[in-house]
Enzyme design. Structure first.
Site, PDB file in Angstrom:
ATOM      1  N   HIS A   1      26.011 138.569  74.507  1.00 32.29           N
ATOM      2  CA  HIS A   1      26.022 137.944  75.836  1.00 32.29           C
ATOM      3  C   HIS A   1      25.634 138.970  76.907  1.00 32.29           C
ATOM      4  O   HIS A   1      24.869 138.661  77.834  1.00 32.29           O
ATOM      5  CB  HIS A   1      27.411 137.406  76.181  1.00 32.29           C
ATOM      6  CG  HIS A   1      27.933 136.352  75.250  1.00 32.29           C
ATOM      7  ND1 HIS A   1      28.953 136.593  74.365  1.00 32.29           N
ATOM      8  CD2 HIS A   1      27.588 135.060  75.084  1.00 32.29           C
ATOM      9  CE1 HIS A   1      29.214 135.485  73.700  1.00 32.29           C
ATOM     10  NE2 HIS A   1      28.406 134.534  74.112  1.00 32.29           N
TER      11      HIS A   1
ATOM     12  N   GLN B   1      30.916 119.689  72.818  1.00 35.20           N
ATOM     13  CA  GLN B   1      29.965 120.079  71.780  1.00 35.20           C
ATOM     14  C   GLN B   1      30.637 120.482  70.469  1.00 35.20           C
ATOM     15  O   GLN B   1      29.972 120.880  69.522  1.00 35.20           O
ATOM     16  CB  GLN B   1      29.054 121.209  72.278  1.00 35.20           C
ATOM     17  CG  GLN B   1      29.721 122.561  72.415  1.00 35.20           C
ATOM     18  CD  GLN B   1      28.784 123.565  73.067  1.00 35.20           C
ATOM     19  OE1 GLN B   1      28.462 123.468  74.250  1.00 35.20           O
ATOM     20  NE2 GLN B   1      28.299 124.537  72.296  1.00 35.20           N
TER      21      GLN B   1
ATOM     22  N   GLY C   1      19.928 132.653  73.797  1.00 38.56           N
ATOM     23  CA  GLY C   1      19.667 133.552  72.677  1.00 38.56           C
ATOM     24  C   GLY C   1      19.024 132.842  71.493  1.00 38.56           C
ATOM     25  O   GLY C   1      19.293 131.672  71.231  1.00 38.56           O
ATOM     26  N   LYS C   2      18.183 133.584  70.768  1.00 43.87           N
ATOM     27  CA  LYS C   2      17.583 133.037  69.552  1.00 43.87           C
ATOM     28  C   LYS C   2      18.590 132.979  68.407  1.00 43.87           C
ATOM     29  O   LYS C   2      18.279 132.463  67.334  1.00 43.87           O
ATOM     30  CB  LYS C   2      16.375 133.887  69.140  1.00 43.87           C
ATOM     31  CG  LYS C   2      15.170 133.731  70.042  1.00 43.87           C
ATOM     32  CD  LYS C   2      13.978 134.400  69.379  1.00 43.87           C
ATOM     33  CE  LYS C   2      12.768 134.403  70.280  1.00 43.87           C
ATOM     34  NZ  LYS C   2      11.640 135.125  69.644  1.00 43.87           N
ATOM     35  N   LYS C   3      19.762 133.565  68.618  1.00 42.90           N
ATOM     36  CA  LYS C   3      20.838 133.407  67.620  1.00 42.90           C
ATOM     37  C   LYS C   3      21.059 131.919  67.360  1.00 42.90           C
ATOM     38  O   LYS C   3      21.250 131.486  66.234  1.00 42.90           O
ATOM     39  CB  LYS C   3      22.100 134.062  68.172  1.00 42.90           C
ATOM     40  CG  LYS C   3      23.381 133.578  67.577  1.00 42.90           C
ATOM     41  CD  LYS C   3      23.896 134.574  66.602  1.00 42.90           C
ATOM     42  CE  LYS C   3      25.118 134.143  65.842  1.00 42.90           C
ATOM     43  NZ  LYS C   3      25.930 133.130  66.426  1.00 42.90           N
TER      44      LYS C   3
ATOM     45  N   GLN D   1      19.249 125.393  69.091  1.00 41.11           N
ATOM     46  CA  GLN D   1      19.685 125.046  70.450  1.00 41.11           C
ATOM     47  C   GLN D   1      18.573 125.348  71.458  1.00 41.11           C
ATOM     48  O   GLN D   1      18.256 124.523  72.327  1.00 41.11           O
ATOM     49  CB  GLN D   1      20.942 125.854  70.789  1.00 41.11           C
ATOM     50  CG  GLN D   1      21.343 125.821  72.251  1.00 41.11           C
ATOM     51  CD  GLN D   1      22.675 126.525  72.472  1.00 41.11           C
ATOM     52  OE1 GLN D   1      23.717 125.952  72.212  1.00 41.11           O
ATOM     53  NE2 GLN D   1      22.649 127.765  72.950  1.00 41.11           N
TER      54      GLN D   1
ATOM     55  N   SER E   1      30.979 135.270  68.894  1.00 40.13           N
ATOM     56  CA  SER E   1      32.378 135.201  69.333  1.00 40.13           C
ATOM     57  C   SER E   1      33.302 134.880  68.157  1.00 40.13           C
ATOM     58  O   SER E   1      34.477 135.231  68.167  1.00 40.13           O
ATOM     59  CB  SER E   1      32.535 134.125  70.409  1.00 40.13           C
ATOM     60  OG  SER E   1      31.690 134.410  71.500  1.00 40.13           O
ATOM     61  N   ARG E   2      32.757 134.199  67.151  1.00 39.97           N
ATOM     62  CA  ARG E   2      33.600 133.812  66.004  1.00 39.97           C
ATOM     63  C   ARG E   2      33.852 134.965  65.032  1.00 39.97           C
ATOM     64  O   ARG E   2      34.709 134.841  64.157  1.00 39.97           O
ATOM     65  CB  ARG E   2      32.965 132.634  65.260  1.00 39.97           C
ATOM     66  CG  ARG E   2      32.953 131.325  66.059  1.00 39.97           C
ATOM     67  CD  ARG E   2      32.412 130.178  65.223  1.00 39.97           C
ATOM     68  NE  ARG E   2      32.451 128.904  65.936  1.00 39.97           N
ATOM     69  CZ  ARG E   2      31.487 128.436  66.727  1.00 39.97           C
ATOM     70  NH1 ARG E   2      30.394 129.170  66.919  1.00 39.97           N
ATOM     71  NH2 ARG E   2      31.597 127.269  67.319  1.00 39.97           N
TER      72      ARG E   2
HETATM   73  P1  AMP Z   1      27.820 131.070  73.241  1.00 41.45           P
HETATM   74  O1  AMP Z   1      28.849 131.689  74.122  1.00 41.45           O
HETATM   75  O2  AMP Z   1      28.047 131.313  71.791  1.00 41.45           O
HETATM   76  O3  AMP Z   1      27.543 129.623  73.569  1.00 41.45           O
HETATM   77  O4  AMP Z   1      26.468 131.833  73.562  1.00 41.45           O
HETATM   78  C1  AMP Z   1      25.948 131.873  74.867  1.00 41.45           C
HETATM   79  C2  AMP Z   1      24.524 132.350  74.807  1.00 41.45           C
HETATM   80  O5  AMP Z   1      24.497 133.656  74.243  1.00 41.45           O
HETATM   81  C3  AMP Z   1      23.634 131.463  73.923  1.00 41.45           C
HETATM   82  O6  AMP Z   1      22.358 131.337  74.514  1.00 41.45           O
HETATM   83  C4  AMP Z   1      23.572 132.245  72.638  1.00 41.45           C
HETATM   84  O7  AMP Z   1      22.406 131.989  71.880  1.00 41.45           O
HETATM   85  C5  AMP Z   1      23.594 133.660  73.154  1.00 41.45           C
HETATM   86  N1  AMP Z   1      24.063 134.579  72.114  1.00 41.45           N
HETATM   87  C6  AMP Z   1      25.247 134.555  71.462  1.00 41.45           C
HETATM   88  N2  AMP Z   1      25.294 135.536  70.545  1.00 41.45           N
HETATM   89  C7  AMP Z   1      24.107 136.184  70.612  1.00 41.45           C
HETATM   90  C8  AMP Z   1      23.523 137.290  69.905  1.00 41.45           C
HETATM   91  N3  AMP Z   1      24.178 137.926  68.939  1.00 41.45           N
HETATM   92  N4  AMP Z   1      22.281 137.677  70.256  1.00 41.45           N
HETATM   93  C9  AMP Z   1      21.587 137.036  71.232  1.00 41.45           C
HETATM   94  N5  AMP Z   1      22.077 135.990  71.927  1.00 41.45           N
HETATM   95  C10 AMP Z   1      23.318 135.575  71.620  1.00 41.45           C
END
Ligand code: AMP
Length: 283
Positions: free
Chosen positions: A35, A62, A148-150, A154, A187-188
């Site tokens: 993040h 979600q 993120g592309k993670k 999405q 986060s998990r």
């Molecule tokens: P989340 O809090 O999991 O919903 O993530 C918020 C944003 O951070 C989303 O656009 C995710 O794809 C991005 N994100 C989460 N983890 C990563 C990571 N390891 N690398 C790049 N982007 C991330």
């Protein structure tokens, strides 16, 4: 840095920056270096004149699994520190009852990209993502947003939403941020047992081996089978899916000259991890 908890507070904080570049980074909190990287990219994109907005909202709509929502980590104080350190101007931290009316009755469903990969496994998940991101877009009215592309699927679905609904926002995809051992930050991850945490970088190793094999011409079925076998060999791991698809439409590869995506999801005990890698043929 300023913090808004209500929609009115957010509107008030953003009123002076209307007309300038506003870059939004939506998150669900429990912020980590992945993040933080997005937030720093947002700062660079906004420049000194522009405004960086981070939303920290654990979006219940979600979640298709009540247990996953109940155990999702929440670290609001640390999240504020991270936002501050990354140069965020405004943090939007609403509660679910502020975000949603109790009798809300509009849904927002993408019907093609959402039917595969995580969408096939998590009913309603991407409709919940589209709904909350659309609301955030309407509230913040950013010029740009970074994802993120993670969460590759999405990002693809949100690009489609922006395209099909003519939303005047530029989306930016950020590369996956990983730990030194290759595990994609999530986060998990803090919910993994020590054994599963130690084994989880095996996902990345399997993806890298697959990318090499695909590049060298291996067929799609055998590439997926090898990843499936590698992940299944980790004790306590249950593979949710391993799929090699077209990177843009997320459906079956029909033209191997185009960029492909290998995406995986696997349960490490209770914790579901996802990862992916873009693939191309070297030939
Ligand atoms: P989340 O809090 O999991 O919903 O993530 C918020 C944003 O951070 C989303 O656009 C995710 O794809 C991005 N994100 C989460 N983890 C990563 C990571 N390891 N690398 C790049 N982007 C991330």
């Amino acid at each position: 840095m300023q913090t808004a908890c209500t929609k009115d507070e957010l509107r008030t904080l953003l009123a002076p920056v209307r007309g300038k570049r506003i870059v939004l980074v939506p998150t669900m909190g429990a912020l980590h270096e992945g993040h933080a990287t997005l937030l720093r990219q947002a700062r660079a994109l906004a420049g000194a004149e522009g405004c960086v907005v981070a939303s920290v909202f654990l979006n219940p709509v979600q979640f298709d699994n009540a247990g996953d929502l109940a155990t999702y980590p929440q670290t609001p104080e640390a999240d504020l520190q991270t936002c501050l350190a990354c140069g965020v101007d405004v943090v939007f931290m609403p509660t679910p009852d502020i975000m949603y009316c109790p009798d809300r009755s509009i849904t927002l469903e993408e019907t093609h990209l959402s039917t595969v990969l995580c969408g096939a496994k998590r009913p309603g998940h991407f409709a919940g993502v589209c709904l909350v991101v659309n609301k955030l877009f309407n509230l913040v009215q950013p010029t740009d947003a970074i994802f993120g592309k993670k969460d590759y699927q999405q990002l693809a679905i949100l690009r489609r939403m922006v395209r099909d609904l003519d939303i005047p926002i530029t989306l930016h995809g950020a590369e996956i941020v990983r730990g030194e051992d290759g595990l994609a930050l999530s986060s998990r991850n803090v919910r993994l047992t020590p054994e599963h945490r130690a084994a989880a970088p095996g996902i990345r190793r399997a993806l890298l081996a697959a990318a090499e094999a695909y590049g060298a011409g291996a067929d799609i079925v055998s590439v997926c089978a090898d990843v499936q076998a590698a992940l299944s060999a980790i004790p306590g791991v249950v593979v949710d899916y391993v799929e090699l698809v077209d990177a843009e439409n997320l459906h079956a590869v029909t033209d191997e000259r185009r960029l492909a995506l290998l995406a995986v999801a696997a349960f490490f005990g209770e914790v579901r991890l996802i990862d992916n890698i873009e693939l191309s043929r070297n030939v």
